[in-house]
Enzyme design. Sequence first.
Site: not given
Length: 1435
Positions: A977, A1097
Amino acid sequence: MDVLELLRVSGSNMYYSTFLADAWCYYISNQITMTMYLYCALGVLSMLFIGWFVYFKRLARLRLRHEIARSLSAVTMASGGDLRGPRFRKRDKMLFYGRRMLRKMKNVSGQMYSSGKGYKRRAVIRFARRILQLRRENMPLEVRTVEPPAEYLEETMEGSDRVPPDALYMLQSIRIFGHFEKPIFLRLCKHTQLLELMGGDYLFKITDPDDSVYIVQSGMINVYISNADGSTLSLKTVRKGESVTSLLSFIDVLSGNPSYYKTVTAKAIEKSVVIRLPMAAFQEVFKDSPDVMIRVIQVIMIRLQRVLFTALRNYLGLNAELVQNHMRFKGSSQGAGPSVYCSQTTRQATGSASATATAAAASGTAGSTHTAVPRPASSLSRYSQDEQHTLSDPNPGIPNLELSGDSVNTLFGEVNGGARLNSYPPLYHQRESDGNLSTRRGSITQQEQPEVGPVPSIDMRLVKSSAVDSLRKELGLPEQDAHIIDPFVEVREMEPNVTLITEGNADDVCVWFVMTGTLAVYQGNADATRIKQDKTDLLIHYVHPGEIVGGLAMLTGEASAYTIRSRNHSRVAFIRRAAIYQIMRQRPRIVLDLGNGVVRRLSPLVRQCDYALDWIFLESGRALYRQDESSDSTYIVLSGRMRSVITHPGGKKEIVGEYGKGDLVGIVEMITETSRTTTVMAVRDSELAKLPEGLFNAIKLRYPIVVTKLISFLSHRFLGSMQTRTTTGAPGAPVEANPVTHKYSTVALVPITDDVPLTPFTYELYHSLCAIGPVLRLTSDLARKQLGMNIFDASNEYRLTSWLAQQEDRNIITLYQCDNALSPWTQRCMRQADVVLIVGLGDHSHLVGKFEREIDRLALRTQKELVLLYPETASSKPANTLSWLNARPWVTKHHHVLCVKRIFTRKSQYRINDLYSRVLLSEPNMHSDFSRLARWLTGNSIGLVLGGGGARGAAHIGMLKAIQEAGIPIDMVGGVSIGALMGALWCSERNITTVTQKAREWSKKMTKWFLQLLDLTYPITSMFSGREFNKTIHETFGDVNIEDLWIPYFTLTTDITASCHRIHTNGSLWRYVRSSMSLSGYMPPLCDPKDGHLLLDGGYVNNLPGHLWRYCRASMSIAGVFPPFCDYRDGHLLLDGCYTNNVPADVMHNLGAAHIIAIDVGSQDDTDLTNYGDDLSGWWLLYKKWNPFTAPVKVPDLPDIQSRLAYVSCVRQLEEVKNSDYCEYIRPLINKYQTLSCAGCPETYGLNPSDLFSEDEDCDGYISEPTTLNTDVRRYQVPRGGNSLSLSETEMDMDSDVEMDLKMERKMDKATQSTPPLQSKAQILRRKHSKEEARHEWEIKREQKQELAREQELERERELSQKGTTAGATGYTPNAVIATQTSLIFMDEEDEMDKKKTKDNDRDEVRGSAEDTGKEKEEDKENRSNTNNETKNYL
């Protein structure tokens, strides 16, 4: 990234300072209206399309009717206008319409590529593609293959058809005695006999002479052992091609001592044919070739030591069981002893023999194999005479010998911390660490202060004569040869507790003969380093008068594995190693007497083990065993490297592990009696010892301690395999399989072209490796200088192989520098290498040369890594790496190395050697790329893992500053991320100033609302289309591939197509960073271009982990905010990596990092929830929420529950990382920042690294307790000023004056936040004046602290240099640095006092301002707002 706060839609949430939450609420409130408008618009468009379609269809019909009417009128005119005339026949009608249709098709095909209807159709298609985003970008260049070649995982199936089977079996069997030339082998073959046995016939029985080597040509033979109670146990089953022999019996026969079978029998299981080779045949060969005899005895002693006194001790816990408890003294030695050895002044009673006698024969052996160069006879004679003259001088002023941990005085002088007397220098100048040696020496307990007393002059002649005569008899020399050893015999008289030799010492190896007194032999505890206790050395045995000790170390040429001390007042005679070698040249037969002295000490257990052991030699590519075969034995790797490969049901092969010297292979499968789960093959030429199952069973029954040792050993293997399986997920892997650790013992260096500066590169790498441990650099010139010009001939192959094996055993890593041509030395380097480094120039052509292709052919299964060199003055970053890799599909990894100017300087070989002779005297730069490469090769890489957390990830900048100031190098980086973005910036720039600047620019772009509003889309998959988000990441990185980064990098995403996490180590950077940031609900998943999988993610499964920006973008695909990113390779959809693993420290560990720093900036869930019972009413929750007079309840809502479910895997992985022993978990003080509050990023960037942490685990900002991963690991020296809290002005990343002003301004603003708002103008002026004074005082104190820190660092460097403890042993541990450099992370108490004092002064000055006017209040507010705006604008 985290979506917990974002998904909680509540009117009381006033901390969402971003437009994203407002947009989400706006969407919920207006969903019905938007849907209605959308349906109306779709209806209108549909009606228009239908009307357009009907209109054109009707128009076409009308045209067709007109054509038919025109045709009919023409026919009517032709028939005279009479409608009733001849009709239009059917065949004519078919011809007519056929011609018309063909004429129309021809016109259409001609107009297709010019204009008309075809052009309109193409325009419509282009417009539709633009609307539906069906366009396909030009795909970037990618690595062609990332899988290893087929030969890398497959064994060699070629056979040896040229050699007859019987000759081949015999050749393999006698290789345990070493390498024999062809004439000698043919002479041995003449003595062979063939024995035919039926099932049940005995090959040999108890009391039969043990004087032959038996080789099974066909059939099966079972070897049994007889116990004292008459029962028998099966030791092993000998199959086709294997042999039955005993190395100890071989020495007995050669020494003239007849040997008989006492407890061992052999019986044929089925009809068998056995080849018998009498050992007497070797005696005839050795008479004509004494050098062959010396070589054979040395090989036997080395193999006995490595297996019997190393493997059985380490793996089975056998010590005292390996030797006889009592040994009968020789009558000749003992009878002449007391009358001559003892004098009236020195005679002292010897202690009684202890029942704890153990491996006496091995005393003085082990460690590394390196034979010292013998001195010339003249120097040795002169040396001995000087030593005798010193001893004969009755000078009472001999210094006392003391035992301590730092400095141990031995018989030859001080070992550590002082000059060693009479010690021989090693073969090469090597930089070694004495850390392990000092630990072993310091563990010996001193009983009293020993002294070395001189031998009285009146007895010196008789003592020396008797010592010469006794040693002559021990060495088997006739009386007329006494003059040969007389110059080399030395006599010493010692007080109790004098150390003769220490464990691991290779310089003071001697043959010791006890004249009076007793010597004690000790050995280090094998389990001390693992269990951290019981570190005292173990007493092995006592050596009594008339006994000799040290023979095994003398014959093997290796370092001593034991510590020998005088138990009481003793007198010993000894001959040094160099002198023994010189005597051996004149009388080679002394090796038999030395070997016989070793054999006489061994217990019957050792002889039984010797019958059961098999010695296996495997060439590169040969299989040791194959998958699904029966497991009836285990193997010990003596030299070489093995690879374990598993074959899946679909036929795909995968590497499970690799084994090096000293590893145990296949033990779990043997104990559990299961079939082989993998195929094990030789990566390079290897030598192994085979221990059958029957031998283990026999030892377990006799010595139960073996079971305890095996349980302990297998438990550690099982725990290690469990940690590996949680991330790799290889269900078929065996428990004892080692992960593919990147720790090599031999490295071959190959140049791509002739203009590659290979010699300077090797010197630089050697310099960096010297800081880790002993290392050796070998070239063809050095080999010829040491072994002769003809050493590369076929006749000297075994001599060269043995010498290279000794060098490899003595050093942790050996560098083989190849020639620029395919010479015999280059081919030898390929055969010896664990890994091959292909060195090239990064700015030159990437084409593959002919020489490089030959290198790949010579080492098919050896791992190859590409090293690209760049000059230090290069302004551009690495590029075109993919072209290098695509041209070399056999390369498994690559390294970018920035080189200093001296490497590319054109100089002669002599000048290069002279230059680096001075360079090697300096300390290496631990932050250089050469040091990073050195740590990778030795398995000591330091990894940095940056977790996801949205806007909180700006704290990673502060952590990078803290790590840089602490002097900790970063060798590998992984991120998820926002951590993927920050990690990619660091790997690309490696400059904290540039990284900070680019991160701030990206944060500013993320706060532009009008760009985000334009990116809003219909929220079917996500709220935003992701186009603007892609643009921000693409502008940050550009079209950069992960392969072009300076530092190895990976990012982790969540593949929602395959429902797993994906690790990206190559490909487009920005795409996979974007995918790793695709938080669900905000961004659509990224579609992986490789396989079309959807990636999210990666934090959903693991929150701590082409073109560079693509994978960065993939790693930032927040689901629901940004669409999933489609991988351009396979089409998989990628999302934010936080859904699977938000802190991928486990992934980093599997990629080869030994020590990992994991930084977690993710949000923390509230676990203090309300217990509402068995059922829950939503109306009750609504009542509790709206009623201000009731106690609030904490119950998760539906989005919160879904979010927690998505992060279940991530939380589990995070707990495993926290509890691991290879990771240092750190969490900064960032809870007050929201996940999507990008507006707070500038404030986070400006935080001091010391303000990010707290010592309380319950509080935000926690650092886990530092754990000592390895007590022998080297701790690099922290740079000067590194232990100071204040930032050195020379290390400032930005402009120092402006940065300090901003920091001081922030501190002053924090100090005045709690002051009353009403102030007068005079008070405002006084406050500004006090600010300036406080700033000036703070700068003065900062400079004082810096000076004090520098002085302390210099003083510590002096102390360390004086003690000589700066050398390291194995590598670098960041945990130790973090533990000792806590002041770099935690807040300094003095700074806290300064801020508190400033806050109190400001509070006192503004006290009493409540009566100020409202006008002054407005002016003060305006001044403060202007100041804050100026600060924010600058940031």
